[in-house]
Write an enzyme that holds these catalytic residues in place. Structure first.
Site, mmCIF file in Angstrom:
data_model
loop_
_atom_site.group_PDB
_atom_site.id
_atom_site.type_symbol
_atom_site.label_atom_id
_atom_site.label_comp_id
_atom_site.label_asym_id
_atom_site.label_seq_id
_atom_site.Cartn_x
_atom_site.Cartn_y
_atom_site.Cartn_z
ATOM 1 N N ILE A 180 0.822 -1.218 0.000
ATOM 2 C CA ILE A 180 0.000 0.000 0.000
ATOM 3 C C ILE A 180 0.859 1.273 0.000
ATOM 4 O O ILE A 180 0.396 2.337 -0.381
ATOM 5 C CB ILE A 180 -0.983 -0.012 1.205
ATOM 6 N N TYR A 216 -5.242 7.655 15.084
ATOM 7 C CA TYR A 216 -5.819 6.620 14.221
ATOM 8 C C TYR A 216 -7.068 7.147 13.509
ATOM 9 O O TYR A 216 -7.188 7.036 12.285
ATOM 10 C CB TYR A 216 -6.144 5.375 15.062
#
Length: 284
Positions: A39, A127
């Site tokens: 990714i 996050y």
């Protein structure tokens, strides 16, 4: 069914997508190894998608270590935002639709109400910030996207709350579990089924959707249910979050409204405890 490519195939949801694909006899699907679908490498992603030519890409790759993210900000940002953007660009280049997995942690969680897709996202930890920025990157680059926010994911695979509780319950006589954080567990097998339902529907109602199991619970009640269903003898004490400080702040209430995904794709969502029973039966 159109060809599907899964990024992050080795993780919990990736493994569940593999199991469910076998059950549903989905054959036109590719689960590349992590090094072949990095990714963080735009060129690798572009080459992979150009070679495979999928109609749909499912992005399960994410940095999900919530507390660690407070220290590893750059890495969390690279995976959750930059990487999501790279993947969206690779999809755009070949005309693929992206199914991107996000989180209830994009919400502040201070209001006791069901959170809809239109409610303001206001994350309170690194996050959550990086996942929200990832959503924005995907939406800005690729109109053909389904962003699915989920919560409290668990399954027979990888590390998760259910497996941790079963392990601790077998080792200890007593556990203290937070009782004032409210949300909904999601069995990753159910989420995998919902993702395939969306793809198979052939609908182009792109945008953000919420998916978790039905119902509402606290971590304390979730743990209690795990021990009850697995017949594990352990005393569980409810404690406030303040008694167990963590590096990252959690949203106190993050129960999502699933009306949109249910009405758009005619998806039936199992109740959280029923799915937990199914998972524990598999683990046993």
């Amino acid at each position: 069914m159109s060809k599907i490519l899964v990024i992050g195939a080795g993780g919990q949801l990736g493994q569940c997508l593999k199991i469910v694909a076998e059950r549903r006899e989905i054959t036109e699907i590719v689960f590349p190894a992590e090094q072949d679908a990095n990714i963080l490498d735009e060129a690798v992603l572009q080459a992979l998608l150009a070679k495979e030519q999928p109609a749909f890409v499912i992005n399960c790759a994410a940095y999900t270590a919530v507390d660690k993210a407070e220290d590893e900000v750059e890495l969390a940002k690279a995976i959750n935002e930059t990487g999501a953007g790279y993947l969206a660009s690779a999809c755009a280049a070949i005309g693929a639709t992206l199914v991107h997995i996000s989180t209830d942690f994009v919400f502040e969680g201070n209001a006791v109400k069901l959170l809809t897709e239109d409610d303001e996202a206001k994350p309170i930890n690194v996050y959550g910030v990086t996942k929200l920025d990832g959503e924005k990157a995907v939406a800005a680059i690729l109109p053909a996207h389904f962003i699915i926010r989920t919560s409290w994911l668990y399954s027979e695979y990888a590390n998760n709350f259910v497996k941790t509780m079963l392990k601790l319950g077998a080792e200890r006589d007593e556990l203290n579990i937070i009782a004032d954080q409210i949300g909904t567990p999601t069995y990753a097998i159910d989420l995998a089924n919902a993702i395939y339902d969306i793809i198979e529907s052939g609908q182009k109602d792109y945008g953000i959707y919420h998916y978790s199991n039905e119902g509402v619970t606290s971590w304390f009640d979730f743990a209690t249910a795990i021990f009850d269903i697995s017949k594990t003898q352990v005393k569980v004490n409810p404690i406030p979050g303040s008694a167990y400080p963590t590096k990252a702040i959690r949203p106190p209430f993050s129960v999502m409204d699933k009306s949109k995904i249910k009405s758009t794709f005619k998806i039936k969502i199992p109740y959280w405890r029923d799915s937990l029973i199914a998972c524990i039966a598999k683990l046993n």
